[in-house]
Design an enzyme around this catalytic site. Structure first.
Site, mmCIF file in Angstrom:
data_model
loop_
_atom_site.group_PDB
_atom_site.id
_atom_site.type_symbol
_atom_site.label_atom_id
_atom_site.label_comp_id
_atom_site.label_asym_id
_atom_site.label_seq_id
_atom_site.Cartn_x
_atom_site.Cartn_y
_atom_site.Cartn_z
ATOM 1 N N HIS A 1 0.841 -1.203 0.000
ATOM 2 C CA HIS A 1 0.000 0.000 0.000
ATOM 3 C C HIS A 1 0.871 1.246 0.000
ATOM 4 C CE1 HIS A 1 -3.559 2.455 1.244
ATOM 5 N NE2 HIS A 1 -2.610 3.174 1.835
ATOM 6 N N GLU A 2 1.880 1.276 0.880
ATOM 7 C CA GLU A 2 2.742 2.455 0.980
ATOM 8 C C GLU A 2 3.585 2.648 -0.279
ATOM 9 O OE1 GLU A 2 2.518 4.717 3.238
ATOM 10 O OE2 GLU A 2 0.960 3.560 4.246
ATOM 11 N N GLU B 1 -6.231 6.904 -1.145
ATOM 12 C CA GLU B 1 -6.166 5.696 -0.325
ATOM 13 C C GLU B 1 -6.754 4.509 -1.089
ATOM 14 O OE1 GLU B 1 -4.670 5.077 2.346
ATOM 15 O OE2 GLU B 1 -4.208 7.039 3.165
ATOM 16 N N HIS C 1 1.600 4.459 -2.844
ATOM 17 C CA HIS C 1 1.465 5.908 -2.676
ATOM 18 C C HIS C 1 2.600 6.600 -3.430
ATOM 19 C CE1 HIS C 1 -1.942 6.518 -0.116
ATOM 20 N NE2 HIS C 1 -1.468 5.813 0.897
#
Length: 280
Positions: free
Chosen positions: A126-127, A182, A130
């Site tokens: 997920h990070e 997100e 980003h």
């Protein structure tokens, strides 16, 4: 009005317009006034400030393990424009964060909470995404304006850079992305795990576990929820995205290695606070 002023005004108006636009979760080529090279330079500057605030764990086995997981995930990312780094920081809050330019930090609290390598990898994926979608500089430009971000890139305001590093990524705060950013990081994270050979169910099980523990461990999970608001809709979207993927066999990693790493992390103790020093 001369051409230069018209151009600057046009850029500012375009930035404000883009701030109100939703992110298309399948498209990583979003509008960004900051170049890849500038973002890398800015991330390097932020990393120096962040590592003044966090204690980076000096354990070759632990750092090597997280580095291997991160490198494996990058094989499934849509784009690798930055020289990513992966470091473990001594912090018992359940979280991980990545800053512009690809510097990625995994809290010891995240490793303790995860029940498998796939669950830890889910948050890292997920990070990473980003960064892949360059959400950090896009969000900063929307919040603070292009001219201020450019000042930071050029090193013209080091005091403000240190302040923003603390507010957005340090112990004093955490950057909050838009809901659509997100959602895109979740979507791309599932895709990244799948392509890298990790079972993306790890994201679903970890998010579901956090949701169930939110009432019993609010302080431990506060930083994760403040920077990554977790909703029933978000969990359902992850479940739906996983359900659309073709069947695949998974490489679960070495469960014994993960247990050994987690046991090592559980023994780590934060160093005592440094005594305050005054000037004479």
């Amino acid at each position: 009005m001369n051409m230069r002023r018209m151009l600057i005004l046009g850029l500012l108006l375009l930035t404000q317009f883009m701030a109100g636009c939703a992110v298309n979760k399948t498209d990583i080529q979003g509008f960004n006034l900051i170049s890849v090279a500038e973002e890398k330079d800015l991330g390097d500057k932020f990393a120096v400030e962040i590592e003044k605030q966090y204690t980076v764990v000096n354990d070759p086995e632990l750092q090597g393990y997280v580095e291997r997981v991160g490198r494996r995930l990058l094989t499934g990312a849509r784009s690798v424009d930055f020289p990513y780094t992966f470091k473990v920081v001594l912090d018992d809050s359940v979280n991980a964060f990545a800053i512009p330019g690809g510097h990625t930090y995994v809290n010891t609290g995240l490793i303790k909470m995860a029940d498998s390598e796939a669950e830890m990898a889910a948050v890292m994926a997920h990070e990473i995404n980003h960064v892949v979608a360059r959400h950090g500089t896009r969000q900063m430009t929307q919040e603070y304006g292009y001219s201020l971000v450019l000042q930071l890139v050029l090193g013209q305001n080091p005091g403000l850079l240190a302040q923003l590093a603390s507010q957005m990524f340090g112990k004093a705060g955490m950057m909050s992305y838009s809901r659509s950013m997100e959602s895109q990081a979740d979507y791309l994270g599932v895709e990244t795990m799948y392509k890298a050979g990790y079972n993306p169910e790890g994201m679903l099980t970890f998010f579901t576990k956090l949701d169930s523990k939110s009432a019993s461990n609010p302080s431990q999970l506060a930083r994760f929820f403040s920077s990554h608001p977790l909703t029933a809709e978000r969990i359902q979207e992850v479940r739906s995205e996983i359900g659309q993927l073709p069947p695949k066999s998974w490489q679960p990693g070495d469960p014994a290695e993960f247990k050994r790493i987690r046991a090592k992390v559980s023994k780590l103790v934060a160093p005592p606070a440094k005594p305050a020093t005054g000037t004479k």
